[in-house]
Design a protein around this motif. Sequence first.
Motif, PDB file in Angstrom:
ATOM      1  N   ALA A 308       0.816  -1.225   0.000  1.00 40.04           N
ATOM      2  CA  ALA A 308       0.000   0.000   0.000  1.00 40.04           C
ATOM      3  C   ALA A 308       0.843   1.266   0.000  1.00 40.04           C
ATOM      4  N   ARG A 309       2.169   1.084   0.077  1.00 36.38           N
ATOM      5  CA  ARG A 309       2.996   2.305   0.007  1.00 36.38           C
ATOM      6  C   ARG A 309       3.820   2.286  -1.263  1.00 36.38           C
ATOM      7  N   SER A 310       4.132   3.492  -1.710  1.00 39.80           N
ATOM      8  CA  SER A 310       4.840   3.619  -2.964  1.00 39.80           C
ATOM      9  C   SER A 310       6.121   4.396  -2.698  1.00 39.80           C
ATOM     10  N   ASP A 311       7.075   4.263  -3.613  1.00 37.80           N
ATOM     11  CA  ASP A 311       8.298   5.070  -3.481  1.00 37.80           C
ATOM     12  C   ASP A 311       8.001   6.540  -3.742  1.00 37.80           C
ATOM     13  N   ASN A 312       6.872   6.785  -4.409  1.00 35.14           N
ATOM     14  CA  ASN A 312       6.507   8.168  -4.725  1.00 35.14           C
ATOM     15  C   ASN A 312       5.722   8.767  -3.549  1.00 35.14           C
ATOM     16  N   PRO A 313       6.319   9.714  -2.838  1.00 38.22           N
ATOM     17  CA  PRO A 313       5.662  10.224  -1.624  1.00 38.22           C
ATOM     18  C   PRO A 313       4.356  10.973  -1.907  1.00 38.22           C
ATOM     19  N   ASP A 314       4.091  11.263  -3.173  1.00 38.75           N
ATOM     20  CA  ASP A 314       2.834  11.938  -3.503  1.00 38.75           C
ATOM     21  C   ASP A 314       1.671  10.954  -3.661  1.00 38.75           C
ATOM     22  N   GLU A 315       1.980   9.661  -3.722  1.00 37.74           N
ATOM     23  CA  GLU A 315       0.911   8.670  -3.879  1.00 37.74           C
ATOM     24  C   GLU A 315       0.376   8.280  -2.505  1.00 37.74           C
ATOM     25  N   ARG A 316      -0.249   9.254  -1.865  1.00 36.44           N
ATOM     26  CA  ARG A 316      -0.832   9.046  -0.540  1.00 36.44           C
ATOM     27  C   ARG A 316      -2.176   9.765  -0.475  1.00 36.44           C
ATOM     28  N   PHE A 317      -2.995   9.399   0.503  1.00 38.78           N
ATOM     29  CA  PHE A 317      -4.328   9.999   0.626  1.00 38.78           C
ATOM     30  C   PHE A 317      -4.769   9.887   2.076  1.00 38.78           C
ATOM     31  N   LEU A 318      -5.811  10.654   2.402  1.00 40.91           N
ATOM     32  CA  LEU A 318      -6.369  10.615   3.759  1.00 40.91           C
ATOM     33  C   LEU A 318      -7.442   9.537   3.800  1.00 40.91           C
ATOM     34  N   ARG A 319      -7.232   8.510   4.635  1.00 36.93           N
ATOM     35  CA  ARG A 319      -8.266   7.477   4.797  1.00 36.93           C
ATOM     36  C   ARG A 319      -9.178   7.877   5.946  1.00 36.93           C
ATOM     37  N   ARG A 320     -10.487   7.807   5.697  1.00 36.78           N
ATOM     38  CA  ARG A 320     -11.458   8.180   6.744  1.00 36.78           C
ATOM     39  C   ARG A 320     -12.630   7.195   6.665  1.00 36.78           C
ATOM     40  N   SER A 321     -12.300   5.930   6.940  1.00 32.41           N
ATOM     41  CA  SER A 321     -13.244   4.844   6.693  1.00 32.41           C
ATOM     42  C   SER A 321     -14.114   4.567   7.909  1.00 32.41           C
ATOM     43  N   TYR A 322     -15.185   3.840   7.660  1.00 33.13           N
ATOM     44  CA  TYR A 322     -16.098   3.403   8.718  1.00 33.13           C
ATOM     45  C   TYR A 322     -16.373   1.915   8.569  1.00 33.13           C
ATOM     46  N   ASN A 323     -16.598   1.246   9.693  1.00 38.51           N
ATOM     47  CA  ASN A 323     -17.019  -0.153   9.664  1.00 38.51           C
ATOM     48  C   ASN A 323     -18.476  -0.254   9.261  1.00 38.51           C
ATOM     49  N   TYR A 324     -18.822  -1.323   8.570  1.00 40.48           N
ATOM     50  CA  TYR A 324     -20.241  -1.649   8.454  1.00 40.48           C
ATOM     51  C   TYR A 324     -20.461  -3.089   8.901  1.00 40.48           C
ATOM     52  N   ASP A 325     -21.651  -3.347   9.395  1.00 38.29           N
ATOM     53  CA  ASP A 325     -21.986  -4.666   9.929  1.00 38.29           C
ATOM     54  C   ASP A 325     -23.475  -4.848   9.716  1.00 38.29           C
ATOM     55  N   ASP A 326     -23.821  -5.356   8.546  1.00 39.23           N
ATOM     56  CA  ASP A 326     -25.219  -5.409   8.134  1.00 39.23           C
ATOM     57  C   ASP A 326     -25.781  -6.823   8.335  1.00 39.23           C
ATOM     58  N   PRO A 327     -27.095  -6.980   8.223  1.00 37.79           N
ATOM     59  CA  PRO A 327     -27.661  -8.316   8.379  1.00 37.79           C
ATOM     60  C   PRO A 327     -27.120  -9.252   7.294  1.00 37.79           C
ATOM     61  N   PRO A 328     -26.769 -10.471   7.665  1.00 35.50           N
ATOM     62  CA  PRO A 328     -26.237 -11.399   6.667  1.00 35.50           C
ATOM     63  C   PRO A 328     -27.278 -11.763   5.609  1.00 35.50           C
ATOM     64  N   GLU A 329     -26.797 -12.067   4.419  1.00 36.07           N
ATOM     65  CA  GLU A 329     -27.666 -12.608   3.372  1.00 36.07           C
ATOM     66  C   GLU A 329     -28.165 -13.976   3.849  1.00 36.07           C
ATOM     67  N   PRO A 330     -29.298 -14.425   3.293  1.00 34.85           N
ATOM     68  CA  PRO A 330     -29.799 -15.738   3.709  1.00 34.85           C
ATOM     69  C   PRO A 330     -28.712 -16.805   3.566  1.00 34.85           C
ATOM     70  N   GLY A 331     -28.550 -17.610   4.593  1.00 38.25           N
ATOM     71  CA  GLY A 331     -27.563 -18.691   4.548  1.00 38.25           C
ATOM     72  C   GLY A 331     -26.155 -18.266   4.925  1.00 38.25           C
ATOM     73  N   GLU A 332     -25.917 -16.963   5.087  1.00 38.87           N
ATOM     74  CA  GLU A 332     -24.571 -16.488   5.440  1.00 38.87           C
ATOM     75  C   GLU A 332     -24.509 -16.184   6.937  1.00 38.87           C
ATOM     76  N   LEU A 333     -23.281 -16.048   7.451  1.00 42.36           N
ATOM     77  CA  LEU A 333     -23.123 -15.755   8.873  1.00 42.36           C
ATOM     78  C   LEU A 333     -22.862 -14.285   9.149  1.00 42.36           C
ATOM     79  N   SER A 334     -22.293 -13.583   8.185  1.00 42.49           N
ATOM     80  CA  SER A 334     -21.919 -12.197   8.456  1.00 42.49           C
ATOM     81  C   SER A 334     -21.971 -11.387   7.167  1.00 42.49           C
TER      82      SER A 334
END
Length: 394
Positions: A308-334
Amino acid sequence: AFLATGAAALGGAAALGGRELFTGDGGADGRDRPDRGDIGRATVDFHGERQAGVATPAQAFATFVAFDLLDGVDREALIRWMRVWTDDIERLTRGAPALTDTEPELALLPARLTVTVGFGPGFLAAAGREELRPSWLAPLPEFPIDRLREEFSGGDLVAQVCADDEVTVAHAVRVLTKQARSFARPRWVQRGFRNTPGAVPEGATMRNLMGQLDGTRNLRPGPDDRLIWISDGPEWLRGGTGMVVRRIAMNLDTWDELDRPARELVIGRRLDNGAPLTGRHEHDEPDLEAVDERGLSVIPMFAHIRRARSDNPDERFLRRSYNYDDPPEPGELSNSGLVFVTFQADIEAQFTPIQRRLAELDSLNDWTTPIGSAVFAVPRGCRPGEYLGQPLLE
Ligand code: HEM
């Protein structure tokens, strides 16, 4: 008894308009609960050269709503829409009801509410402003790992609604969606969460649902502003940023089959404190050259942090992610994963090369699958009296 309870909840100590909303005594177990009422009352300024919700330390809850424009919506209509939303957002983020708020009580706990608005390619087309579209404002190239689903991809406009209280988020989303109805319909909605404020020390890196500390090595608003915010090109984007929203499913059921050492090799960091496999503390710099007694790289060639890292220091970004945890599809656990969100001045130059590297080789790909993808341009912020996107639309 009902009336008495109702009066205690709404009248007595809990009332509107600057008086106490909640008593915080919490009954018998109140002794165990610290007073966190200040979290509910905290605000983030709406006005400014830059929109809030990017450099803002991530709030606990986020809902992302992407809209499709209705047929016939033109520049004049977009101006009307953005004027209404600007007023709504300005009020809601300071803890005041929107003008047409049908549940004004729900507006009184801003809880650091921010609403960040981004425009998709279709928004510029409808505005007749395609000549002002940066080349990166287009769907990302297809990556071999992608299994994209229409219902989580694309969109003419996005609202990222974040707050430290989920009721606040739901209310703001409801107000904005209602106010948008003459102009657009929701295309997809993605909801996410992080740790609750007060549950972890301030500034702690969040944990994702694979159990990893996620966000350790990230751009820092301030020192890294050059890579986050746009400083050249068309005026409407100067002070704005590019936004990528990828929905990435985690296969937690096959992840369960891995033991801890194997899980740590996938990322290249320890699970307990997030330290690189070559270090002791979370923020130690990984040593990508280090080899073990057998001559093997301590941080494997396929490890996520190496790829996920590059030798080019400009190839970076701000990550601001969130978890999701939705109801499983039929037959699935998660049905869990990340609403993976990044902000960068130039998506083509900064994000795409890294996503391409990871799509070619990244051990994590065995347990994760991108199932949604969208790109938006976040215009600069509003000065008092302006509306969102004004320099583009006027
Ligand atoms: C680092 C998890 C997807 C880019 C990390 C770290 C973890 C992680 C645990 C190490 C801690 C940190 O520095 O934040 C995940 C998970 C993903 C995911 C669970 C999917 C579900 C992606 C994608 C990208 C990405 C799609 C980019 C396109 C990065 C970058 C770093 C990183 C740039 C920092 C690398 C460094 O400089 O050390 N990720 N990641 N990740 N990830 Fe991801």
